[in-house]
Design a protein around this motif. Structure first.
Motif, PDB file in Angstrom:
ATOM      1  N   UNK A  10      18.767  31.183 -37.224  1.00  0.00           N
ATOM      2  CA  UNK A  10      18.843  30.854 -35.938  1.00  0.00           C
ATOM      3  C   UNK A  10      18.067  32.066 -34.958  1.00  0.00           C
ATOM      4  N   UNK A  11      16.605  32.045 -35.028  1.00  0.00           N
ATOM      5  CA  UNK A  11      15.647  32.932 -33.735  1.00  0.00           C
ATOM      6  C   UNK A  11      17.018  32.812 -32.806  1.00  0.00           C
ATOM      7  N   UNK A  12      17.641  33.687 -32.234  1.00  0.00           N
ATOM      8  CA  UNK A  12      18.669  33.524 -30.953  1.00  0.00           C
ATOM      9  C   UNK A  12      17.735  33.909 -30.153  1.00  0.00           C
ATOM     10  N   UNK A  13      17.069  35.201 -30.115  1.00  0.00           N
ATOM     11  CA  UNK A  13      16.051  35.858 -28.784  1.00  0.00           C
ATOM     12  C   UNK A  13      15.332  34.430 -28.412  1.00  0.00           C
ATOM     13  N   UNK A  14      14.618  33.953 -29.288  1.00  0.00           N
ATOM     14  CA  UNK A  14      13.590  33.287 -28.504  1.00  0.00           C
ATOM     15  C   UNK A  14      14.406  31.805 -27.790  1.00  0.00           C
ATOM     16  N   UNK A  15      16.042  31.632 -28.521  1.00  0.00           N
ATOM     17  CA  UNK A  15      16.926  30.452 -27.840  1.00  0.00           C
ATOM     18  C   UNK A  15      16.767  31.029 -26.509  1.00  0.00           C
ATOM     19  N   UNK A  16      17.405  32.197 -26.663  1.00  0.00           N
ATOM     20  CA  UNK A  16      17.795  32.764 -25.243  1.00  0.00           C
ATOM     21  C   UNK A  16      16.855  32.754 -24.269  1.00  0.00           C
ATOM     22  N   UNK A  17      15.909  33.235 -24.372  1.00  0.00           N
ATOM     23  CA  UNK A  17      14.273  33.839 -23.522  1.00  0.00           C
ATOM     24  C   UNK A  17      13.806  31.935 -23.529  1.00  0.00           C
ATOM     25  N   UNK A  18      14.278  30.640 -24.289  1.00  0.00           N
ATOM     26  CA  UNK A  18      14.229  29.144 -23.227  1.00  0.00           C
ATOM     27  C   UNK A  18      15.716  29.221 -22.954  1.00  0.00           C
ATOM     28  N   UNK A  19      16.564  29.271 -23.094  1.00  0.00           N
ATOM     29  CA  UNK A  19      17.531  28.864 -21.738  1.00  0.00           C
ATOM     30  C   UNK A  19      17.913  29.935 -20.854  1.00  0.00           C
ATOM     31  N   UNK A  20      16.875  31.204 -20.919  1.00  0.00           N
ATOM     32  CA  UNK A  20      17.141  30.849 -19.592  1.00  0.00           C
ATOM     33  C   UNK A  20      15.751  30.710 -18.780  1.00  0.00           C
ATOM     34  N   UNK A  21      14.476  30.769 -19.245  1.00  0.00           N
ATOM     35  CA  UNK A  21      13.689  30.277 -18.559  1.00  0.00           C
ATOM     36  C   UNK A  21      14.309  28.774 -18.105  1.00  0.00           C
ATOM     37  N   UNK A  22      14.899  28.354 -18.827  1.00  0.00           N
ATOM     38  CA  UNK A  22      15.525  26.630 -18.756  1.00  0.00           C
ATOM     39  C   UNK A  22      15.833  26.887 -17.111  1.00  0.00           C
ATOM     40  N   UNK A  23      17.358  27.303 -17.187  1.00  0.00           N
ATOM     41  CA  UNK A  23      18.231  27.604 -16.558  1.00  0.00           C
ATOM     42  C   UNK A  23      17.386  28.008 -14.926  1.00  0.00           C
ATOM     43  N   UNK A  24      16.529  28.943 -14.836  1.00  0.00           N
ATOM     44  CA  UNK A  24      15.463  29.694 -14.154  1.00  0.00           C
ATOM     45  C   UNK A  24      14.802  28.414 -13.294  1.00  0.00           C
ATOM     46  N   UNK A  25      14.493  27.605 -13.818  1.00  0.00           N
ATOM     47  CA  UNK A  25      14.135  27.012 -13.121  1.00  0.00           C
ATOM     48  C   UNK A  25      14.579  26.020 -12.300  1.00  0.00           C
ATOM     49  N   UNK A  26      15.859  25.420 -14.131  1.00  0.00           N
ATOM     50  CA  UNK A  26      17.289  24.623 -12.860  1.00  0.00           C
ATOM     51  C   UNK A  26      17.345  25.514 -11.549  1.00  0.00           C
ATOM     52  N   UNK A  27      17.530  26.557 -12.008  1.00  0.00           N
ATOM     53  CA  UNK A  27      17.989  27.113 -10.524  1.00  0.00           C
ATOM     54  C   UNK A  27      17.524  27.420  -9.101  1.00  0.00           C
ATOM     55  N   UNK A  28      15.727  27.677  -8.940  1.00  0.00           N
ATOM     56  CA  UNK A  28      14.789  27.285  -8.305  1.00  0.00           C
ATOM     57  C   UNK A  28      14.557  26.178  -7.563  1.00  0.00           C
ATOM     58  N   UNK A  29      14.621  25.273  -8.484  1.00  0.00           N
ATOM     59  CA  UNK A  29      14.906  23.934  -8.292  1.00  0.00           C
ATOM     60  C   UNK A  29      15.985  23.721  -7.321  1.00  0.00           C
ATOM     61  N   UNK A  30      17.417  24.098  -7.646  1.00  0.00           N
ATOM     62  CA  UNK A  30      18.343  23.476  -6.928  1.00  0.00           C
ATOM     63  C   UNK A  30      18.115  24.725  -5.359  1.00  0.00           C
ATOM     64  N   UNK A  31      18.126  25.651  -5.302  1.00  0.00           N
ATOM     65  CA  UNK A  31      17.331  26.506  -4.302  1.00  0.00           C
ATOM     66  C   UNK A  31      16.750  25.096  -3.627  1.00  0.00           C
ATOM     67  N   UNK A  32      15.171  24.610  -3.889  1.00  0.00           N
ATOM     68  CA  UNK A  32      13.855  24.530  -3.502  1.00  0.00           C
ATOM     69  C   UNK A  32      14.743  22.579  -2.288  1.00  0.00           C
ATOM     70  N   UNK A  33      15.766  22.292  -3.635  1.00  0.00           N
ATOM     71  CA  UNK A  33      16.666  20.796  -2.718  1.00  0.00           C
ATOM     72  C   UNK A  33      17.493  21.366  -1.890  1.00  0.00           C
ATOM     73  N   UNK A  34      17.914  22.273  -1.629  1.00  0.00           N
ATOM     74  CA  UNK A  34      19.029  22.775  -0.998  1.00  0.00           C
ATOM     75  C   UNK A  34      18.221  23.391   0.108  1.00  0.00           C
TER      76      UNK A  34
END
Length: 104
Positions: free
Chosen positions: A42-66
């Motif tokens: 597994x290319x864990x660095x790439x998975x970590x970047x993908x996970x970070x991007x998805x968590x940031x998108x969900x987090x920003x969406x949550x803030x905007x929904x608030x």
């Protein structure tokens, strides 16, 4: 203002940054239980970047929904958008992380 959305959004953004930049790979589901041979595939660095991007998108969406929840005439609309955003992001994360680009 719906502060719980904002707190959860900030938490998700911080979690994504911590996983990527502080190499907290044990927080990635399933990675900690893999054998050493499986981890090498597994290319864990790439998975970590993908996970970070998805968590940031969900987090920003949550803030905007608030913020949207407090400024809308019908605040229930923001509540209805919560699950499609989270479920869509998780499906994207699963499909993308299981693609060949993340395998050695």
């Amino acid at each position: 203002m719906e502060t719980s959305y904002i707190y959860v959004g900030i938490f998700l953004i911080l979690l994504g940054i911590l996983i990527k930049h502080f190499k907290l790979y044990f927080l990635i589901a399933g990675y900690n239980t893999m054998s050493k041979v499986e981890k090498e595939k597994v290319k864990i660095e790439k998975v970590a970047v993908l996970l970070r991007n998805v968590l940031v998108i969900i987090g920003l969406s949550m803030i905007l929904l608030g913020f949207a929840n407090s400024n809308m005439e019908n605040p229930q609309i923001a509540n209805y958008l919560f699950f499609p955003i989270v479920i869509g992001s998780v499906i994207y994360l699963l499909v993308k992380s299981n693609s060949k680009a993340f395998k050695k």
